[in-house]
Design a protein around this motif. Structure first.
Motif, short mmCIF file in Angstrom:
data_model
loop_
_atom_site.label_atom_id
_atom_site.label_comp_id
_atom_site.label_asym_id
_atom_site.label_seq_id
_atom_site.Cartn_x
_atom_site.Cartn_y
_atom_site.Cartn_z
N SER A 161 4.22 62.84 30.73
CA SER A 161 4.82 61.56 31.08
C SER A 161 3.73 60.51 31.20
O SER A 161 2.67 60.77 31.75
CB SER A 161 5.55 61.65 32.43
OG SER A 161 6.62 62.54 32.36
N SER A 162 4.00 59.35 30.68
CA SER A 162 3.05 58.25 30.78
C SER A 162 3.34 57.51 32.07
O SER A 162 4.22 56.66 32.13
CB SER A 162 3.20 57.33 29.57
OG SER A 162 2.27 56.28 29.66
N LYS A 163 2.63 57.88 33.12
CA LYS A 163 2.85 57.29 34.45
C LYS A 163 1.55 56.72 34.98
O LYS A 163 0.47 57.22 34.69
CB LYS A 163 3.34 58.36 35.44
CG LYS A 163 4.58 59.10 35.02
CD LYS A 163 5.81 58.32 35.31
CE LYS A 163 7.03 59.16 34.99
NZ LYS A 163 8.24 58.44 35.16
N ILE A 164 1.67 55.71 35.79
CA ILE A 164 0.52 55.12 36.46
C ILE A 164 0.61 55.43 37.94
O ILE A 164 1.67 55.25 38.56
CB ILE A 164 0.49 53.59 36.25
CG1 ILE A 164 0.30 53.27 34.77
CG2 ILE A 164 -0.61 52.95 37.10
CD1 ILE A 164 0.45 51.80 34.44
N PHE A 207 -7.11 64.76 31.48
CA PHE A 207 -6.62 63.41 31.76
C PHE A 207 -7.71 62.42 31.37
O PHE A 207 -8.89 62.77 31.33
CB PHE A 207 -6.20 63.24 33.22
CG PHE A 207 -7.30 63.48 34.21
CD1 PHE A 207 -8.14 62.45 34.61
CD2 PHE A 207 -7.49 64.74 34.75
CE1 PHE A 207 -9.16 62.68 35.52
CE2 PHE A 207 -8.51 64.98 35.66
CZ PHE A 207 -9.34 63.94 36.04
N PRO A 208 -7.33 61.18 31.10
CA PRO A 208 -8.33 60.16 30.73
C PRO A 208 -8.87 59.44 31.97
O PRO A 208 -8.25 59.46 33.03
CB PRO A 208 -7.53 59.19 29.87
CG PRO A 208 -6.15 59.27 30.44
CD PRO A 208 -5.96 60.70 30.89
N LEU A 209 -10.00 58.82 31.81
CA LEU A 209 -10.55 57.91 32.82
C LEU A 209 -10.29 56.50 32.32
O LEU A 209 -10.70 56.14 31.23
CB LEU A 209 -12.06 58.14 33.00
CG LEU A 209 -12.48 59.53 33.43
CD1 LEU A 209 -14.01 59.64 33.47
CD2 LEU A 209 -11.89 59.88 34.79
N ASP A 226 -20.15 51.33 31.80
CA ASP A 226 -21.27 52.09 32.37
C ASP A 226 -20.84 52.88 33.61
O ASP A 226 -21.31 53.99 33.84
CB ASP A 226 -22.47 51.19 32.67
CG ASP A 226 -22.18 50.15 33.73
OD1 ASP A 226 -21.10 49.53 33.70
OD2 ASP A 226 -23.05 49.94 34.60
N VAL A 227 -19.91 52.34 34.40
CA VAL A 227 -19.41 53.05 35.58
C VAL A 227 -18.62 54.27 35.14
O VAL A 227 -18.79 55.37 35.67
CB VAL A 227 -18.55 52.12 36.47
CG1 VAL A 227 -17.90 52.90 37.59
CG2 VAL A 227 -19.40 50.98 37.01
N LEU A 228 -17.75 54.10 34.15
CA LEU A 228 -16.98 55.23 33.63
C LEU A 228 -17.89 56.32 33.06
O LEU A 228 -17.63 57.51 33.25
CB LEU A 228 -16.00 54.76 32.56
CG LEU A 228 -14.80 53.96 33.06
CD1 LEU A 228 -14.00 53.41 31.89
CD2 LEU A 228 -13.92 54.78 33.97
N GLU A 229 -18.94 55.91 32.38
CA GLU A 229 -19.88 56.90 31.83
C GLU A 229 -20.59 57.66 32.93
O GLU A 229 -20.78 58.88 32.83
CB GLU A 229 -20.88 56.21 30.89
CG GLU A 229 -20.21 55.76 29.60
CD GLU A 229 -21.09 54.84 28.76
OE1 GLU A 229 -22.14 54.36 29.25
OE2 GLU A 229 -20.70 54.59 27.60
N ILE A 287 -11.92 66.03 29.85
CA ILE A 287 -11.63 64.60 29.99
C ILE A 287 -11.09 64.12 28.64
O ILE A 287 -11.75 64.26 27.62
CB ILE A 287 -12.90 63.83 30.40
CG1 ILE A 287 -13.37 64.34 31.77
CG2 ILE A 287 -12.62 62.33 30.44
CD1 ILE A 287 -14.71 63.81 32.19
N ALA A 288 -9.88 63.59 28.67
CA ALA A 288 -9.19 63.23 27.43
C ALA A 288 -9.75 61.97 26.78
O ALA A 288 -9.41 61.65 25.66
CB ALA A 288 -7.69 63.06 27.71
N GLY A 289 -10.61 61.27 27.48
CA GLY A 289 -11.22 60.05 26.94
C GLY A 289 -11.53 59.09 28.06
O GLY A 289 -11.11 59.30 29.21
N ILE A 290 -12.29 58.06 27.74
CA ILE A 290 -12.56 57.02 28.73
C ILE A 290 -12.28 55.67 28.07
O ILE A 290 -12.51 55.47 26.88
CB ILE A 290 -14.01 57.07 29.28
CG1 ILE A 290 -15.06 56.82 28.20
CG2 ILE A 290 -14.28 58.39 29.97
CD1 ILE A 290 -16.46 56.68 28.74
#
Length: 161
Positions: A42-45, A115-117, A123-126, A141-144
């Motif tokens: 599900s695409s949920k926030i 899940f993604p970030l 730079d913070v995400l990295e 990690i599905a991606g950032i």
């Protein structure tokens, strides 16, 4: 409606505080609900909001809209937790955003889900991704994705002072 009232949708117990609908699940309930959505693809926030965000929402259209679109808004500080308890949601415990995130990483690792970030500066995400790889080496990690930031508008600059 008054500034605090109880509403329910999709069997998710919620309370409304100054027009923001917030979940009233304890920590384990929030974690279980979030993981259920991930497993269902599900695409949920899920937003972890502090009292500043909730009090800013009525006068900030973009923030109010983002919180309204979230499937779950949880508390990240003690004042909101105490408000919920005062309104008879005694099972509500304080959940710091970092505790929620760390528990989600651990459970995702245990259950083999990714899940993604999303958000913050690149730079913070990295840095977060490097720390997660160190602390949860097998976590997928599905991606950032860094969201675009912009300078404050004149109206927002006036509000900030």
């Amino acid at each position: 409606m008054s500034s605090a009232g109880v509403v329910c949708s999709f069997q998710l117990p919620k309370i409304e505080i100054v027009g923001v609908s917030m979940g009233v699940l304890g920590f384990q309930g929030q974690l279980a609900m979030s993981l259920t959505w991930v497993k269902q693809l599900s695409s949920k926030i899920v937003c972890v909001a502090n009292v500043y965000a909730i009090m800013e929402a009525p006068c900030n259209d973009a923030l109010r809209c983002a919180l309204a679109k979230a499937a779950l808004v949880t508390t990240d500080d003690m004042p909101l937790t105490l408000k919920k308890k005062k309104l008879d949601f005694t099972a509500q415990d304080r959940v710091a955003g970092i505790s929620d995130f760390t528990a989600m990483c651990q459970r995702s690792l245990e259950e083999g889900i990714s899940f993604p970030l999303l958000g913050s500066a690149k730079d913070v995400l990295e840095r977060i991704q490097r720390k997660l790889r160190r602390d949860f080496s097998a976590l997928r990690i599905a991606g950032i994705e860094s969201l675009p930031f912009r300078s404050l508008t004149e109206g927002r600059r006036c509000c900030a002072h």
